[in-house]
Design a protein around this motif. Structure first.
Motif, PDB file in Angstrom:
ATOM      1  N   PHE A 172       0.824  -1.203   0.000  1.00 42.55           N
ATOM      2  CA  PHE A 172       0.000   0.000   0.000  1.00 42.55           C
ATOM      3  C   PHE A 172       0.860   1.255   0.000  1.00 42.55           C
ATOM      4  CE2 PHE A 172      -1.225   3.416   2.901  1.00 42.55           C
ATOM      5  CZ  PHE A 172      -2.184   4.035   2.120  1.00 42.55           C
ATOM      6  N   ALA A 224       2.100   2.177  -3.283  1.00 38.20           N
ATOM      7  CA  ALA A 224       1.021   2.751  -4.103  1.00 38.20           C
ATOM      8  C   ALA A 224       0.785   4.203  -3.723  1.00 38.20           C
ATOM      9  CB  ALA A 224      -0.262   1.932  -3.926  1.00 38.20           C
ATOM     10  N   GLN A 225       0.860   4.529  -2.429  1.00 38.26           N
ATOM     11  CA  GLN A 225       0.685   5.911  -1.977  1.00 38.26           C
ATOM     12  C   GLN A 225       1.784   6.810  -2.547  1.00 38.26           C
ATOM     13  OE1 GLN A 225       0.800   8.612   2.131  1.00 38.26           O
ATOM     14  NE2 GLN A 225       0.786   6.393   2.305  1.00 38.26           N
ATOM     15  N   GLN A 262       1.125   7.386  -6.203  1.00 40.41           N
ATOM     16  CA  GLN A 262       0.001   8.304  -6.383  1.00 40.41           C
ATOM     17  C   GLN A 262       0.438   9.739  -6.116  1.00 40.41           C
ATOM     18  OE1 GLN A 262      -3.182   6.784  -7.085  1.00 40.41           O
ATOM     19  NE2 GLN A 262      -3.687   8.834  -7.820  1.00 40.41           N
ATOM     20  N   ASP A 277      -8.363   7.693  -4.410  1.00 42.37           N
ATOM     21  CA  ASP A 277      -7.578   6.594  -4.979  1.00 42.37           C
ATOM     22  C   ASP A 277      -6.731   5.906  -3.913  1.00 42.37           C
ATOM     23  OD1 ASP A 277      -8.617   7.075  -7.470  1.00 42.37           O
ATOM     24  OD2 ASP A 277      -6.901   8.234  -8.181  1.00 42.37           O
ATOM     25  N   HIS A 318      -6.862   2.038  -2.658  1.00 43.00           N
ATOM     26  CA  HIS A 318      -5.710   1.135  -2.567  1.00 43.00           C
ATOM     27  C   HIS A 318      -5.692   0.450  -1.200  1.00 43.00           C
ATOM     28  CE1 HIS A 318      -4.438   2.754  -6.289  1.00 43.00           C
ATOM     29  NE2 HIS A 318      -3.748   3.788  -5.845  1.00 43.00           N
ATOM     30  N   ARG A 331      -8.405  -2.220  -0.869  1.00 41.48           N
ATOM     31  CA  ARG A 331      -8.125  -3.397  -1.680  1.00 41.48           C
ATOM     32  C   ARG A 331      -7.041  -4.275  -1.059  1.00 41.48           C
ATOM     33  NH1 ARG A 331     -10.106  -3.476  -6.932  1.00 41.48           N
ATOM     34  NH2 ARG A 331     -11.299  -1.624  -7.512  1.00 41.48           N
TER      35      ARG A 331
END
Length: 235
Positions: free
Chosen positions: A127, A130-131, A134, A219, A223, A226
């Motif tokens: 995660f 992903a942050q 982003q 978003d 993430h 999920r």
């Protein structure tokens, strides 16, 4: 026991957390304290209960920009514990709070013997990556106003309505000029979204702040869901 105030620790089965508890201590997170220097060693792993830890990329010109926030929903240092203990970023306390702390060496031993701990921490690192990605995209394509509102919403989730910080620090974290932050903060105040007095920002209208934020906040939330929803069990 205060350790379950951290989301990741709260996800562990009670018997597993009880095995970790003797090695965990609770400390205060002091604003401005540096947890790791770029390419420095990380000897402890932090699981915040409150407050915010910032992961910051430093530039050769002396500037810096925040690439990720770590709060009660995460941790800092677990993956470094598995890989030479080196931090690739400057890591600093952005908002004061408290955290459960364990030595890197001990956590590595625990992850080697308890797959449920290793699996949970790997998911968080997924995660966090992903942050960071982003944030990179957000900084490249969105306006300062939209980014500031997104940043404030994320701060609210981790630290509440009252956020202690200066415009200088906010500008540095966003990688923009202080004049840009001053202009946008003035617009947000006039529109009733925030108040700003003596180094503290208070969010007055969270719903409107979310509306003005770019979609990156949603978003990042997606993430997180999920990655962790499969572990929620009966929650």
């Amino acid at each position: 026991m205060q350790h379950p105030q951290n989301f990741l620790l709260s996800r562990l089965p009670a018997d597993v957390l009880s095995r970790l508890a003797p090695d965990l201590s609770i400390i205060d997170l002091i604003h401005g304290d540096v947890l790791a220097e770029t390419h420095g060693r990380v000897e402890k792993v932090y699981f915040p209960h409150s407050g915010i830890i910032s992961s910051v990329v430093e530039t050769l010109g002396g500037g810096a920009i925040e690439t990720g926030m770590i709060g009660k929903d995460g941790e800092f240092g677990a993956m470094q514990a598995l890989d030479e203990k080196l931090s690739l970023n400057h890591v600093v306390i952005q908002v004061p709070g408290s955290a459960s702390v364990i030595s890197s060496d001990r956590l590595r031993e625990i992850m080697d013997t308890l797959p449920v701990v290793r699996g949970l921490l790997i998911k968080y690192e997924q995660f966090f990556l992903a942050q960071v990605q982003q944030t990179a995209a957000c900084n490249a394509i969105h306006t300062v106003q939209a980014r500031m509102c997104k940043w404030l919403v994320r701060m609210h989730d981790l630290a509440g309505n009252d956020i202690p910080l200066t415009q200088e620090f906010l500008a540095q974290m966003m990688g923009v000029r202080r004049t840009s932050v001053t202009t946008v903060a003035s617009e947000l105040q006039k529109s009733g979204l925030i108040s700003y007095v003596r180094g503290r920002i208070r969010i007055l209208d969270l719903d409107l702040t979310r509306q003005w934020a770019c979609h990156c906040d949603a978003d990042v939330r997606s993430h997180y869901r999920r990655v962790f929803e499969p572990d929620r069990g009966d929650d």
